[in-house]
Structure formats: structure tokens, C-alpha cells
Design a protein around this motif. Structure first.
Motif, PDB file in Angstrom:
ATOM      1  N   MET A  84      35.819  66.577  71.327  1.00 44.64           N
ATOM      2  CA  MET A  84      35.779  66.852  69.882  1.00 44.64           C
ATOM      3  C   MET A  84      36.984  66.207  69.200  1.00 44.64           C
ATOM      4  O   MET A  84      38.121  66.375  69.640  1.00 44.64           O
ATOM      5  N   SER A  85      36.744  65.484  68.122  1.00 52.24           N
ATOM      6  CA  SER A  85      37.827  64.836  67.397  1.00 52.24           C
ATOM      7  C   SER A  85      38.514  65.833  66.471  1.00 52.24           C
ATOM      8  O   SER A  85      37.996  66.920  66.192  1.00 52.24           O
ATOM      9  N   TRP A  86      39.695  65.436  65.967  1.00 55.13           N
ATOM     10  CA  TRP A  86      40.421  66.301  65.039  1.00 55.13           C
ATOM     11  C   TRP A  86      39.653  66.446  63.733  1.00 55.13           C
ATOM     12  O   TRP A  86      39.681  67.506  63.106  1.00 55.13           O
ATOM     13  N   PHE A  87      38.950  65.395  63.326  1.00 54.65           N
ATOM     14  CA  PHE A  87      38.151  65.479  62.100  1.00 54.65           C
ATOM     15  C   PHE A  87      37.013  66.490  62.272  1.00 54.65           C
ATOM     16  O   PHE A  87      36.747  67.291  61.377  1.00 54.65           O
ATOM     17  N   GLU A  88      36.339  66.446  63.412  1.00 57.16           N
ATOM     18  CA  GLU A  88      35.267  67.416  63.675  1.00 57.16           C
ATOM     19  C   GLU A  88      35.811  68.836  63.653  1.00 57.16           C
ATOM     20  O   GLU A  88      35.190  69.738  63.074  1.00 57.16           O
ATOM     21  N   SER A  89      36.971  69.051  64.274  1.00 59.13           N
ATOM     22  CA  SER A  89      37.542  70.400  64.321  1.00 59.13           C
ATOM     23  C   SER A  89      37.931  70.872  62.924  1.00 59.13           C
ATOM     24  O   SER A  89      37.780  72.052  62.593  1.00 59.13           O
ATOM     25  N   PHE A  90      38.418  69.939  62.088  1.00 63.91           N
ATOM     26  CA  PHE A  90      38.762  70.302  60.710  1.00 63.91           C
ATOM     27  C   PHE A  90      37.519  70.741  59.944  1.00 63.91           C
ATOM     28  O   PHE A  90      37.519  71.779  59.274  1.00 63.91           O
ATOM     29  N   VAL A  91      36.452  69.958  60.040  1.00 64.75           N
ATOM     30  CA  VAL A  91      35.207  70.275  59.325  1.00 64.75           C
ATOM     31  C   VAL A  91      34.621  71.589  59.821  1.00 64.75           C
ATOM     32  O   VAL A  91      34.221  72.457  59.024  1.00 64.75           O
ATOM     33  N   LEU A  92      34.582  71.781  61.132  1.00 60.50           N
ATOM     34  CA  LEU A  92      34.000  72.998  61.691  1.00 60.50           C
ATOM     35  C   LEU A  92      34.855  74.226  61.378  1.00 60.50           C
ATOM     36  O   LEU A  92      34.327  75.317  61.146  1.00 60.50           O
ATOM     37  N   GLY A  93      36.171  74.055  61.354  1.00 60.74           N
ATOM     38  CA  GLY A  93      37.052  75.162  60.960  1.00 60.74           C
ATOM     39  C   GLY A  93      36.835  75.531  59.499  1.00 60.74           C
ATOM     40  O   GLY A  93      36.836  76.707  59.126  1.00 60.74           O
ATOM     41  N   LEU A  94      36.635  74.510  58.675  1.00 67.56           N
ATOM     42  CA  LEU A  94      36.360  74.734  57.250  1.00 67.56           C
ATOM     43  C   LEU A  94      35.036  75.485  57.080  1.00 67.56           C
ATOM     44  O   LEU A  94      34.950  76.444  56.304  1.00 67.56           O
ATOM     45  N   VAL A  95      34.025  75.064  57.822  1.00 62.19           N
ATOM     46  CA  VAL A  95      32.710  75.717  57.750  1.00 62.19           C
ATOM     47  C   VAL A  95      32.810  77.173  58.213  1.00 62.19           C
ATOM     48  O   VAL A  95      32.236  78.077  57.591  1.00 62.19           O
ATOM     49  N   GLN A  96      33.540  77.397  59.297  1.00 64.48           N
ATOM     50  CA  GLN A  96      33.715  78.765  59.802  1.00 64.48           C
ATOM     51  C   GLN A  96      34.380  79.658  58.759  1.00 64.48           C
ATOM     52  O   GLN A  96      33.938  80.772  58.494  1.00 64.48           O
ATOM     53  N   GLY A  97      35.442  79.156  58.143  1.00 60.47           N
ATOM     54  CA  GLY A  97      36.148  79.941  57.136  1.00 60.47           C
ATOM     55  C   GLY A  97      35.317  80.219  55.901  1.00 60.47           C
ATOM     56  O   GLY A  97      35.373  81.309  55.324  1.00 60.47           O
ATOM     57  N   LEU A  98      34.511  79.236  55.492  1.00 58.58           N
ATOM     58  CA  LEU A  98      33.689  79.378  54.293  1.00 58.58           C
ATOM     59  C   LEU A  98      32.516  80.332  54.492  1.00 58.58           C
ATOM     60  O   LEU A  98      32.093  81.018  53.560  1.00 58.58           O
ATOM     61  N   THR A  99      31.975  80.379  55.704  1.00 57.60           N
ATOM     62  CA  THR A  99      30.714  81.101  55.920  1.00 57.60           C
ATOM     63  C   THR A  99      30.831  82.422  56.668  1.00 57.60           C
ATOM     64  O   THR A  99      29.870  83.192  56.689  1.00 57.60           O
ATOM     65  N   GLU A 100      31.965  82.716  57.290  1.00 57.37           N
ATOM     66  CA  GLU A 100      32.077  83.916  58.116  1.00 57.37           C
ATOM     67  C   GLU A 100      31.800  85.200  57.336  1.00 57.37           C
ATOM     68  O   GLU A 100      31.109  86.097  57.821  1.00 57.37           O
ATOM     69  N   PHE A 101      32.317  85.297  56.114  1.00 51.90           N
ATOM     70  CA  PHE A 101      32.203  86.558  55.374  1.00 51.90           C
ATOM     71  C   PHE A 101      31.020  86.581  54.410  1.00 51.90           C
ATOM     72  O   PHE A 101      30.694  87.626  53.861  1.00 51.90           O
ATOM     73  N   LEU A 102      30.409  85.444  54.196  1.00 51.90           N
ATOM     74  CA  LEU A 102      29.228  85.395  53.345  1.00 51.90           C
ATOM     75  C   LEU A 102      27.999  85.713  54.198  1.00 51.90           C
ATOM     76  O   LEU A 102      27.961  85.363  55.378  1.00 51.90           O
ATOM     77  N   PRO A 103      26.979  86.351  53.634  1.00 55.03           N
ATOM     78  CA  PRO A 103      25.803  86.759  54.423  1.00 55.03           C
ATOM     79  C   PRO A 103      24.839  85.604  54.702  1.00 55.03           C
ATOM     80  O   PRO A 103      23.648  85.686  54.429  1.00 55.03           O
ATOM     81  N   ILE A 104      25.393  84.499  55.261  1.00 53.68           N
ATOM     82  CA  ILE A 104      24.560  83.313  55.516  1.00 53.68           C
ATOM     83  C   ILE A 104      24.698  82.806  56.949  1.00 53.68           C
ATOM     84  O   ILE A 104      24.081  81.800  57.292  1.00 53.68           O
ATOM     85  N   SER A 105      25.486  83.465  57.774  1.00 47.56           N
ATOM     86  CA  SER A 105      25.654  83.166  59.201  1.00 47.56           C
ATOM     87  C   SER A 105      26.568  81.977  59.476  1.00 47.56           C
ATOM     88  O   SER A 105      26.174  80.815  59.340  1.00 47.56           O
ATOM     89  N   SER A 106      27.788  82.269  59.908  1.00 47.52           N
ATOM     90  CA  SER A 106      28.738  81.211  60.250  1.00 47.52           C
ATOM     91  C   SER A 106      28.320  80.492  61.530  1.00 47.52           C
ATOM     92  O   SER A 106      28.446  79.267  61.635  1.00 47.52           O
ATOM     93  N   SER A 107      27.804  81.238  62.522  1.00 45.99           N
ATOM     94  CA  SER A 107      27.412  80.604  63.785  1.00 45.99           C
ATOM     95  C   SER A 107      26.275  79.607  63.560  1.00 45.99           C
ATOM     96  O   SER A 107      26.244  78.538  64.163  1.00 45.99           O
TER      97      SER A 107
END
Length: 290
Positions: free
Chosen positions: A1-24
Motif C-alpha cells: 500500500m502506498s502512502w497516497f492510498e493510506s492517506f485516502v483510506l484514512g480520510l474515508v475512514q474518518g469521514l464515514t465512521e460516524f455517519l450511518p453509511i458504513s465506513s467498512s
């Protein structure tokens, strides 16, 4: 996994974890749409430690009070009727279902449950459930021409039975697409709790389950295509973004409907089914890419 991929996926995790749309589901779909390899259940569980750290800091006063009162109630009988002491036990009781099922269904969580067709189904079905729960809550809060507004329950009304039902709802989020917050908030609304109470208990209930899952999956971190560095980086990004999202979300639910999330879930599920049917995505897209 590249650093760019980890940045994007970390951003997605943070944005979606608490919203009722499923972070996983969104982590899985982000990888599939980008042509990246599926980050896997271990990566998802570990990055959730970052978002749960945001919960702990945001609710630090509540958590500190609950832990303190619950601990003292073990030796002081008079404190056992205190709401905070009872909340400590209710969080423990509510964590039992996901703990048992998480261990029992570990292989399915890391394999069959990540099929895009299943994710599309859960996105739509749980979107409909959330929509129904939201409508019932709105009807109680506003009443109607021939109906008076109905008083909804708060966390002071939380019982062991309701705590277990919340826990069962949370356990459903082991399937990507269900959403931990979506399932528990829907369950709370259907049981008659206010939006704010349902969300607050949902976030508190997630802490032991997510931290335990993340710690358990640490042994698998660094294996395969996901190394330690990008995993830690994604977790930090998820923490920073997650804190901002939870602060916004708690204000949003005080007087707003969940219908925008309902519509988004249903449209995303339909789009996902269409892409799989058209052959643009395979049900296991990303699992062997990279």
C-alpha cells in the motif's frame, strides 16, 4: 500500500465512521473503484482505533464520569443506582453480542462478507430501515393534526434489555454496508429513543468493541501488501478527520432528519448493483488487484 492510498483510506475512514453509511463498505468500495487491493479487515479494524480515539476525546467528560462512578460502585453499594454506574454496566452488556459474533464469524468477515453484492444489499436494506426509524421518530416529535407529540426515551430510561438490543444491532455491523452507527441508531429510534440519545449510546457502545477489535487485529498488521507505516498514517488521518465529523454530526442530529443518508445509501447500493451487473466491477473487485 502506498502512502497516497493510506492517506485516502484514512480520510474515508474518518469521514464515514460516524455517519450511518458504513465506513467498512466505503473503504472496500474506495479500493475497488480505484483499482487498489482490498485493504482488508485488519486494516479497517486498526484504523478504527483512530476514530474511536476521537470519540474518547470528544466524550471524555462522560466517559471519565462513567468509569469513575462504575469503578467506585463495585465497592460502594449506594452508587449502584447511579445512572453513570448503570451506564458502565450497560456498555459492558451491550458489547457482548459483537464480541461473541466477531470471534465466531471472523473468517466470514474477512472473506464472503466483503462481496460487493452483499455490500450493495446491506446498503439498501439498512437504508430503508433507517428511513423508517427516522420517520417514526419525526412523527413522535412533531405529532400531527390528530395526534399529539410523543415523549421519546432518553439514556436515563435505558434498561438491560434495551442495552442488549442495541448490542445486537451493533453486531450486525460486522457485515460491511450495515454501518455500526446506522444500525445502532436505527435500533434506538425503533425502541423509542431520541436521536441524540440513540447516537450518544451508539458512540459509547462502540468504544470497547472497536478498541478490542483493533488490538486483536494488530497481530496481522504489516502482513501482505499493507505495511505498518501506511497503517499508522491512515489511523492518524482517521483520528483528525473523525473528530471534526463527530462534532458536526452531534449538532446535525439535534434538529435534522437522517433522510439524506437514507437516500445516499439506497442510490449507492443501486449503483453498485448496476456496476456489478454491467461487468464494470466484479463482486470481488480489488481482492486480487494491486
Amino acid at each position: 500500500m502506498s502512502w497516497f492510498e493510506s492517506f485516502v483510506l484514512g480520510l474515508v475512514q474518518g469521514l464515514t465512521e460516524f455517519l450511518p453509511i458504513s465506513s467498512s463498505a466505503h473503504l472496500r468500495l474506495t479500493a475497488a473503484f480505484a483499482g487498489w487491493q482490498d485493504p482488508g479487515a485488519a486494516f479497517t479494524a486498526i484504523t478504527q482505533i483512530g476514530t474511536e480515539a476521537a470519540v474518547i476525546i470528544y466524550f471524555r467528560k462522560d466517559i471519565g464520569r462513567i468509569i469513575s462512578t462504575w469503578s467506585r460502585s463495585l465497592f460502594n453499594r449506594e452508587l449502584r443506582h447511579d445512572h453513570d454506574a448503570q451506564m458502565g454496566w450497560l456498555v459492558i452488556v451491550g458489547s457482548i453480542p459483537i464480541g461473541v459474533l466477531g470471534i465466531t464469524l471472523k473468517d466470514a468477515i474477512e472473506g464472503p462478507f466483503r462481496d460487493l453484492r452483499l455490500i450493495a444489499t446491506t446498503l439498501i436494506v439498512m437504508g430503508v430501515v433507517l428511513g423508517i426509524a427516522d420517520r417514526l421518530a419525526a412523527r413522535d416529535e412533531t405529532g400531527g393534526r390528530h395526534r399529539a407529540a410523543k415523549q421519546r426515551k432518553t439514556l436515563t430510561d435505558l434498561s438491560v434489555k434495551d442495552g442488549l438490543l442495541y448490542g445486537v444491532c451493533q453486531a450486525m455491523a460486522l457485515i460491511p454496508g450495515v454501518s455500526r452507527s446506522g444500525a445502532t441508531i436505527s435500533g434506538g429510534l425503533l425502541m423509542g429513543y431520541t436521536r441524540e440519545s440513540a447516537a450518544r449510546y451508539s458512540f459509547l457502545l462502540a468504544i470497547p468493541a472497536v478498541l478490542a477489535s483493533g488490538v486483536y487485529e494488530l497481530k496481522d498488521a504489516g502482513e501482505g501488501h499493507v505495511s505498518w507505516g501506511p497503517t499508522v498514517f491512515a489511523t492518524i488521518i482517521a483520528f483528525v478527520v473523525g473528530y471534526a465529523v463527530i462534532a458536526w454530526f452531534m449538532k446535525f442530529i439535534s434538529n435534522k432528519s437522517f433522510m439524506p443518508f437514507v437516500i445516499y445509501r439506497i442510490l449507492l447500493g443501486i449503483a453498485l448493483f448496476a456496476l456489478v451487473a454491467a461487468g464494470t466491477l466484479t463482486p470481488h473487485a480489488g481482492e486480487t488487484a494491486g
